[in-house]
Design a protein around this motif. Structure first.
Motif, mmCIF file in Angstrom:
data_model
loop_
_atom_site.group_PDB
_atom_site.id
_atom_site.type_symbol
_atom_site.label_atom_id
_atom_site.label_comp_id
_atom_site.label_asym_id
_atom_site.label_seq_id
_atom_site.Cartn_x
_atom_site.Cartn_y
_atom_site.Cartn_z
ATOM 1 N N VAL A 1 -3.184 47.663 -13.892
ATOM 2 C CA VAL A 1 -3.807 47.554 -15.215
ATOM 3 C C VAL A 1 -5.317 47.409 -15.080
ATOM 4 O O VAL A 1 -6.095 48.065 -15.788
ATOM 5 N N SER A 2 -5.745 46.551 -14.162
ATOM 6 C CA SER A 2 -7.182 46.351 -13.947
ATOM 7 C C SER A 2 -7.854 47.645 -13.504
ATOM 8 O O SER A 2 -8.968 47.968 -13.941
ATOM 9 N N ARG A 3 -7.159 48.398 -12.674
ATOM 10 C CA ARG A 3 -7.742 49.641 -12.158
ATOM 11 C C ARG A 3 -7.956 50.665 -13.265
ATOM 12 O O ARG A 3 -9.026 51.285 -13.353
ATOM 13 N N ILE A 4 -6.958 50.861 -14.120
ATOM 14 C CA ILE A 4 -7.124 51.890 -15.151
ATOM 15 C C ILE A 4 -8.025 51.402 -16.281
ATOM 16 O O ILE A 4 -8.647 52.213 -16.974
ATOM 17 N N ARG A 5 -8.133 50.096 -16.465
ATOM 18 C CA ARG A 5 -9.103 49.601 -17.443
ATOM 19 C C ARG A 5 -10.529 49.882 -16.978
ATOM 20 O O ARG A 5 -11.420 50.117 -17.801
ATOM 21 N N HIS A 6 -10.742 49.854 -15.680
ATOM 22 C CA HIS A 6 -12.063 50.199 -15.152
ATOM 23 C C HIS A 6 -12.376 51.677 -15.358
ATOM 24 O O HIS A 6 -13.538 52.085 -15.254
ATOM 25 N N MET A 7 -11.365 52.481 -15.626
ATOM 26 C CA MET A 7 -11.587 53.896 -15.949
ATOM 27 C C MET A 7 -11.998 54.075 -17.408
ATOM 28 O O MET A 7 -12.276 55.194 -17.845
ATOM 29 N N VAL B 1 -7.445 58.300 -23.389
ATOM 30 C CA VAL B 1 -6.083 57.867 -23.087
ATOM 31 C C VAL B 1 -5.906 56.419 -23.523
ATOM 32 O O VAL B 1 -6.816 55.591 -23.379
ATOM 33 N N PHE B 2 -4.736 56.134 -24.064
ATOM 34 C CA PHE B 2 -4.357 54.766 -24.422
ATOM 35 C C PHE B 2 -2.964 54.520 -23.851
ATOM 36 O O PHE B 2 -2.075 55.366 -23.980
ATOM 37 N N VAL B 3 -2.768 53.361 -23.213
ATOM 38 C CA VAL B 3 -1.488 53.052 -22.575
ATOM 39 C C VAL B 3 -0.859 51.838 -23.246
ATOM 40 O O VAL B 3 -1.484 50.769 -23.331
ATOM 41 N N ALA B 4 0.366 52.008 -23.746
ATOM 42 C CA ALA B 4 1.187 50.890 -24.220
ATOM 43 C C ALA B 4 2.181 50.585 -23.104
ATOM 44 O O ALA B 4 3.131 51.336 -22.877
ATOM 45 N N LEU B 5 1.935 49.495 -22.384
ATOM 46 C CA LEU B 5 2.726 49.150 -21.203
ATOM 47 C C LEU B 5 3.736 48.066 -21.565
ATOM 48 O O LEU B 5 3.369 46.974 -22.010
ATOM 49 N N LEU B 6 5.011 48.371 -21.384
ATOM 50 C CA LEU B 6 6.072 47.428 -21.723
ATOM 51 C C LEU B 6 6.093 46.278 -20.715
ATOM 52 O O LEU B 6 6.146 46.504 -19.502
ATOM 53 N N VAL C 1 -1.117 56.382 -12.027
ATOM 54 C CA VAL C 1 -2.496 55.879 -12.027
ATOM 55 C C VAL C 1 -3.455 56.952 -11.523
ATOM 56 O O VAL C 1 -4.542 57.157 -12.078
ATOM 57 N N GLN C 2 -3.055 57.667 -10.492
ATOM 58 C CA GLN C 2 -3.893 58.746 -9.956
ATOM 59 C C GLN C 2 -4.064 59.862 -10.978
ATOM 60 O O GLN C 2 -5.155 60.427 -11.131
ATOM 61 N N THR C 3 -2.996 60.179 -11.701
ATOM 62 C CA THR C 3 -3.068 61.214 -12.736
ATOM 63 C C THR C 3 -3.992 60.786 -13.870
ATOM 64 O O THR C 3 -4.771 61.595 -14.401
ATOM 65 N N LEU C 4 -3.937 59.513 -14.250
ATOM 66 C CA LEU C 4 -4.825 59.015 -15.304
ATOM 67 C C LEU C 4 -6.284 59.110 -14.874
ATOM 68 O O LEU C 4 -7.166 59.395 -15.687
#
Length: 411
Positions: free
Chosen positions: A380-386, A356-361, A343-346
């Protein structure tokens, strides 16, 4: 040839001989001589199996999960004696499911006869498989004896993950930022966005005329599109996460490879350069390309992908490979876990302007899946805010529906 069959034959001859010697007469000796003749013919006949030739081949050496392949068998009797029955059995690898561990069938052969057979098998498991040992049995016309032999065939099969076409609008949806409106896509222009109309100029294609707008304006108007900056797609596949499940044929590890294969197939078909980074114990990076044979290369590597155990291999691979690519490229991440370092790297990548697009299993839908759902949803909520889109990929829903859901959610 079974020794017990020979022993039974000899025992019968001894009994017939003793009976003929004790009783005498024509009938007992006729039975004795007839038995000797039948046993002699049977022993000679059963040797005909040595003249039977069987060659096994595959109709293809590459397939994919869910498709049917055929084992082709060519059988020939090189003897003038017919074989009333022949039975063949072949041990099969795990590739065709637990219910298909052996292929067996029977037939008969006339003198010098040739036959061909096909055995259909559905590919159930990805990987590289070798097999081919076959056991052949045959018997005499009286059914007294039989013999067997082993024939070695070398069959090689590479089974790739299934590569589904996800639809023309899939890439435009992925290219959108979280919360963006996704426009309908003109066929053949998957990365173009409809921006409006303008007056028709000589030389414009008739296919671009906006007929409804032209009727209202009483003059020809043509559609205008704005080309997206996405020219390349780099897909990162997490093979080293300890969160992966491996139980059964439809585990999270195989599902991730299915997603990667489908995205690559769709993007290349729609004209994008596609690269692949497989993050396992060793890093395998396939440079972006769209030339003939590039998709086949990607699928071959995915077919041979193996589980990794190195901690943080996925995050390190993302930093190492992702930062070397231009800002206009789309980075696709396929992983079962959004750990804190990732998450920090993203956050760093989005800060630099990367898409960036994330497909999360969705691990709870897989057998033996172990996941803290509350922590996952928070990440998920955190990176969507990015501004990063996150698609939750479960075990059973088709990818066409899931990636259609991306378009719906973004609209």
């Amino acid at each position: 040839m079974k020794l017990s069959g020979v022993a039974k034959g000899l025992l019968w001859l001894i009994m017939a001989y003793i009976y003929a010697g004790l009783v005498g007469g024509r009938l007992p000796y006729f039975i004795l001589y007839a038995s000797i003749g039948v046993l002699a013919v049977s022993l000679v006949w059963v040797k005909v199996l040595a003249g039977v030739k069987i060659k096994a081949t595959l109709d293809t050496n590459r397939s994919e999960v869910g498709k049917v392949i055929f084992i082709k068998l060519k059988v020939e009797n090189t003897s003038f004696l017919p074989l009333p029955w022949v039975h063949c059995s072949m041990e099969l690898p795990d590739a065709f499911g637990p219910e298909n561990r052996e292929a067996s069938f029977g037939f008969h052969l006339k003198s010098y006869e040739k036959k061909e057979f096909q055995i259909p098998l559905e590919c159930s498991l990805r990987g590289f498989f070798q097999w081919g040992r076959m056991t052949v049995q045959a018997g005499d016309i009286f059914g007294l004896f039989y013999s067997s032999k082993v024939i070695e065939n070398r069959l090689n099969l590479l089974i790739r993950p299934r590569a589904d076409f996800l639809g023309k609008s899939c890439l435009r949806c992925i290219d959108a930022r979280e919360g963006d409106r996704v426009w309908s896509v003109r066929p053949g222009r998957h990365v173009s966005e409809f921006r409006g109309v303008r007056a028709y100029n000589p030389g414009d294609s008739l296919n671009r005329i906006h007929w409804k707008a032209s009727l209202k304006a009483q003059r020809f108007l043509v559609k205008e599109y704005e080309q997206s900056m996405m020219n390349e797609m780099l897909i990162f596949v997490d093979l080293a996460s300890p969160k992966h499940t491996f139980k059964g044929y439809d585990n999270s590890f195989e599902r991730g490879l299915h997603v990667a294969a489908s995205l690559a197939a769709t993007a290349i078909r729609e004209g994008l350069n596609v690269g692949m980074v497989l993050c396992s114990d060793s890093l395998l990076a396939i440079p972006p390309n769209r030339s003939k044979g590039h998709l086949s290369l990607i699928l071959d590597f995915l077919a041979r992908a193996s589980r990794g155990t190195v901690p943080n291999a996925f995050t390190e691979a993302l930093i190492k490979e992702g930062l070397y690519h231009p800002l206009g490229d789309m980075l696709i991440l396929i992983t079962p876990d959004l750990e804190a370092g990732l998450v920090q790297t993203l956050s760093m990548f989005t800060g630099k302007g990367y898409k960036v697009f994330v497909a999360l299993l969705k691990l709870e839908t897989f057998e033996d899946g172990d996941i803290d759902i509350q922590a996952r949803d928070l990440a998920v909520s955190r990176i969507r805010h990015m501004g990063i889109q996150v698609l939750l990929v479960d075990k059973d829903t088709s990818l066409q529906i899931l990636f259609g859901g991306v378009q719906h959610a973004a609209g």
